[in-house]
Design a protein around this motif. Structure first.
Motif, short mmCIF file in Angstrom:
data_model
loop_
_atom_site.label_atom_id
_atom_site.label_comp_id
_atom_site.label_asym_id
_atom_site.label_seq_id
_atom_site.Cartn_x
_atom_site.Cartn_y
_atom_site.Cartn_z
N GLY A 181 0.67 -1.27 -0.24
CA GLY A 181 -0.08 0.08 0.06
C GLY A 181 0.77 1.23 0.06
O GLY A 181 2.09 1.24 0.40
N PRO A 182 0.17 2.27 -0.38
CA PRO A 182 0.95 3.67 -0.39
C PRO A 182 1.19 4.29 0.87
O PRO A 182 0.57 4.13 1.86
N LYS A 183 2.14 5.25 0.90
CA LYS A 183 2.53 6.10 2.19
C LYS A 183 1.35 7.29 2.13
O LYS A 183 1.12 7.96 3.06
N GLN A 184 0.91 7.66 0.82
CA GLN A 184 0.26 8.97 0.79
C GLN A 184 -0.96 8.71 -0.27
O GLN A 184 -0.59 8.15 -1.38
N ILE A 185 -1.98 9.04 -0.18
CA ILE A 185 -3.39 9.03 -1.10
C ILE A 185 -3.88 10.26 -1.22
O ILE A 185 -3.92 11.23 -0.08
N ASN A 186 -3.94 10.67 -2.46
CA ASN A 186 -4.36 12.40 -2.88
C ASN A 186 -5.59 11.87 -3.33
O ASN A 186 -5.89 11.33 -4.38
N LEU A 187 -6.59 12.58 -2.88
CA LEU A 187 -8.10 12.45 -3.03
C LEU A 187 -8.50 13.49 -3.86
O LEU A 187 -8.64 14.75 -3.33
N MET A 188 -8.95 13.28 -5.08
CA MET A 188 -9.53 14.28 -5.89
C MET A 188 -11.05 14.29 -5.70
O MET A 188 -11.62 13.62 -6.35
N THR A 189 -11.38 15.00 -4.74
CA THR A 189 -12.85 14.46 -4.16
C THR A 189 -14.01 14.68 -5.26
O THR A 189 -15.08 14.30 -4.84
N GLY A 190 -13.74 15.05 -6.41
CA GLY A 190 -15.01 15.17 -7.04
C GLY A 190 -14.93 16.76 -7.82
O GLY A 190 -14.08 17.47 -7.79
#
Length: 396
Positions: free
Chosen positions: A109-118
């Motif tokens: 799994g990643p250390k960082q997740i970047n959420l382009m929330t919509g």
């Protein structure tokens, strides 16, 4: 196998995942989640996809992969790209851990997740589009009726995009190594599904190891629930998107009000935080606001918001490289008086690029069209800049 970090290497494909509810994804927020599309819109499938693995292999071989053109272009203009910033930060890895993670550790799994929330957003920024702000659609349909063709200002659906319960569940599944979540939009403070994600991370105890980062337009007031949840994470960072000040703020980020931003910045900074906090700003420099960059940077300093400069790459008609040379020379003369030359060096480099007027007519067209629809006036809001443009082209 990666045995050492070479000059073209980037850690993002091994440590980060950036994606939106519609399945569009990329290794980092610099590309905006727009590299590929996963038909199932599954975050787990994105992390293990052939495209992602090919990019990892490309960087392992020290190749300058064209998927990451945004960083390569910034480095050409002497700006410190995200790729280089990630390599120098080093905070995600203990000594000697990096190589082991990029060879083996990333698989869990990643250390960082970047959420382009919509695309749920309360603003319609000049340099934005319906893909990031669903509120553009009504305005966009007026443009398309006149032009009789598709534009950037309408989206496939007039309803906002948001993460499904299944996607939120998969994000949680990918949290084994998670140290950081970054929220982008739309406007992430308006997003509801990700509040459920925060609640789940708090309940599991994982929140104590995770720093949250919000890239916000600053005109949305956080709720009491959001403040309560944020205070249970390892830390939180707010990055306020501020491209200009006063009436020019509204002109660039219609219909946002400068007073609302100031109120919310004060509210967020003065909250009784019990976790580590950072308050930052980002200024995206384009053809509309570049002339007033010194004033904007001075105001960000006054507000106590350390700033980072980004530049508009699209739509191309807002890219400062495509301004006429005669106008760029006047802008360079003004910017050259700014007290911190190193901060704006890459902007000056872009303005010094050879003239390319391919998109000049589009810049004029969309300035006038948006002014007419929004009942705004470039000449009144930006009178000094207007005089320079008028001397070159009687366009407004």
């Amino acid at each position: 196998m990666v045995t050492h970090v070479r000059n073209n290497f980037c850690i993002a494909p091994f440590t980060q995942l950036t994606f939106g509810p519609n399945g569009i994804y990329s290794p980092c927020p610099e590309i905006g989640g727009r590299a590929w599309k996963e038909p199932s819109a599954s975050p787990v499938s994105m992390w293990t996809s052939d495209e992602y693995n090919a990019l990892r292999e490309s960087f392992s071989n020290n190749e300058k992969n064209p998927v990451c053109n945004r960083c390569w272009e910034q480095e050409e203009h002497k700006n410190k790209s995200l790729r280089k910033r990630l390599l120098t930060q080093g905070s995600m890895f203990a000594k000697g851990e990096l190589l082991n993670f990029v060879n083996v550790g990333y698989q869990s799994g990643p250390k960082q997740i970047n959420l382009m929330t919509g695309n749920k957003c309360n603003l319609r920024c000049r340099v934005c589009r319906a893909g990031s702000s669903v509120t553009f659609n009504v305005e966009g349909r007026v443009y398309e009726k006149k032009l009789k063709k598709k534009t950037l200002y309408t989206s496939a659906s007039p309803k906002p995009l948001s993460y499904s319960p299944a996607q939120i569940d998969e994000i949680y599944q990918l949290s084994n190594n998670l140290q950081r979540i970054e929220f982008y939009g739309g406007e992430p403070l308006l997003d509801e599904p990700t509040i459920g994600l925060l609640e789940r991370l708090v309940q599991s105890g994982k929140s104590k190891n995770i720093v949250l980062f919000y890239n916000t337009n600053g005109t949305v007031t956080p709720t009491a629930k959001q403040f309560e949840l944020w205070n249970k994470f390892k830390g939180i960072e707010f990055n306020f998107s501020i491209d200009d000040t006063g009436d020019r703020f509204t002109y660039n980020r219609h219909p946002g009000k400068w007073e609302d931003l100031l109120k919310n910045v004060s509210l967020i900074k003065s909250y009784p935080w019990t976790v580590d906090t950072k308050f930052l700003s980002i200024c995206t420099v384009g053809s509309i606001n570049v002339y007033y960059l010194p004033e904007t940077l001075d105001e960000l300093d006054r507000l106590g918001l350390p700033s980072f400069l980004n530049n508009v790459f699209g739509p191309e008609y807002y890219n400062i490289e495509h301004l006429p040379t005669a106008i760029k020379e006047k802008i360079i003369a003004k910017l050259s008086t700014y007290h911190n030359k190193s901060k704006i060096e890459f902007i000056l480099n872009m303005l010094s690029a050879p003239e390319n007027l391919t998109h000049w007519e589009e810049f004029k067209y969309w300035t006038k069209e948006k002014d007419a629809y929004r009942k705004e006036n470039f000449a009144e809001v930006c009178p000094e800049y207007y005089e320079i443009i008028k001397d070159y082209d009687q366009c407004f």
